[in-house]
Design an enzyme around this catalytic site. Sequence first.
Site, short mmCIF file in Angstrom:
data_model
loop_
_atom_site.label_atom_id
_atom_site.label_comp_id
_atom_site.label_asym_id
_atom_site.label_seq_id
_atom_site.Cartn_x
_atom_site.Cartn_y
_atom_site.Cartn_z
N ARG A 189 0.86 -1.19 0.00
CA ARG A 189 0.00 0.00 0.00
C ARG A 189 0.89 1.24 0.00
O ARG A 189 1.79 1.37 0.82
CB ARG A 189 -0.88 0.03 1.24
N GLU B 72 -9.66 -3.60 2.25
CA GLU B 72 -8.59 -3.03 1.45
C GLU B 72 -7.46 -4.03 1.21
O GLU B 72 -6.89 -4.07 0.11
CB GLU B 72 -8.04 -1.78 2.13
N HIS C 23 -8.22 7.01 0.26
CA HIS C 23 -9.09 5.87 0.53
C HIS C 23 -9.56 5.21 -0.76
O HIS C 23 -10.57 4.51 -0.79
CB HIS C 23 -10.33 6.28 1.35
#
Length: 416
Positions: A90, A385, A179
């Site tokens: 990420r 996620e 996000h």
Amino acid sequence: MSTDPCLILVLNSGSSSLKFAVHDTGMRTPLISGLAERLGTDGPRITFKDVQGKRTESLPASDHAAALDAVLAELTTRNWIDALAAVGHRVVHGGERFTSSALVTPAVLADIEAVSPLAPLHNPAALLGLRTALARLPNIPHVTVFDTAFHQSMAPEAYLYAVPTELYRQQGVRRYGFHGTSHRFVARETVAMLGLEPGNHGLVIAHLGNGASATAVQDGHSMDTTMGMTPLEGLVMGTRSGDIDVGAVLHLMRTGDRSAADIDTLLNKQSGLLGVSGLTNDCRELESAAEAGHPGARLALDVFVHRLVRHIGGLAMALRRLDAIVFTGGIGENSARVRAMTVARLRLLGLELDPAANAAMVGGAGGVISSNAEGPRAVVVPTNEEWMIACDTAELARRATETGSLWNFEPELVQA
């Protein structure tokens, strides 16, 4: 488990932490996950979590290398190390350079470093984690998944600030949104849940947690979002102010003898639910306090919901049609009170709450919480996620393997 490499290691590197999860390519629930924390300080530790429970261990050193070594040692103990197919990372900020996830190459590392001034707290930490993982696992694919990528479909009228355009051209001053991985996952899940047409739908997704943002999604694409150049803009959050008049900031600097660093701390760490309530940034604690009559807690929740409703209404106007308002994130998935307060103020959009269904949506449950048979619906969709990162990683690794485009990272190529 297959004897072929089938596991994806997902890493989320922070300045003082390393969050990880290991996914089998066919399973949404991680086989193991955990968090290394207090990196760079005294008492570094790592927690492992699986179906057997949790355990916490001290780390021999307080850097990211020690944390990742502990993760890899755990995988080796479980005989999973040879089953690793790829690593997904990420990364908070990809600027305008990344509109989708990317297979890591030296050029990608350079591009992430180039946009690091846009996220000085996040991207350097992500790069540190990336380089550490590349040094430890140089012979399998690595993929970067960007929080900002999903929002690169916004039109200029949505992402530009009304400031001199040379600030955008020369210094990258624009709205990027964040996000994105969560919003992309939740949008897909909502389309499947409600049986919507993938190429003809409109959603407003509210990702509500300690960090909070809302996004207008049309036909799977982000049309507008509340976060801006940084994650500070938009909704009220746990400790972040969200929208605030820049004139108020200038006033505080002129009259309160506050530096830029003081303002940064004030708006990012001392504001939001914490600042308004004077009590806590934890929504669960605020709800309990509000029930007990604490005026600050009640006010904080009212401000939070007012700002949320105002932004949902504005985002809905960016769509051709509105099929659903979607709640996700820690607060969105678990706070029946916040959802009820929000839906009650969205009656103008034709929404009516089903109180029983709303009360049942906690602890990872998802479904419709509105009673209206026609018009837009209110729904709860748990986000995931890490699974989205794992899916992107598996797909890009597969393509790279099939096309022979894998990059073998020699040690000197991954140094800072």
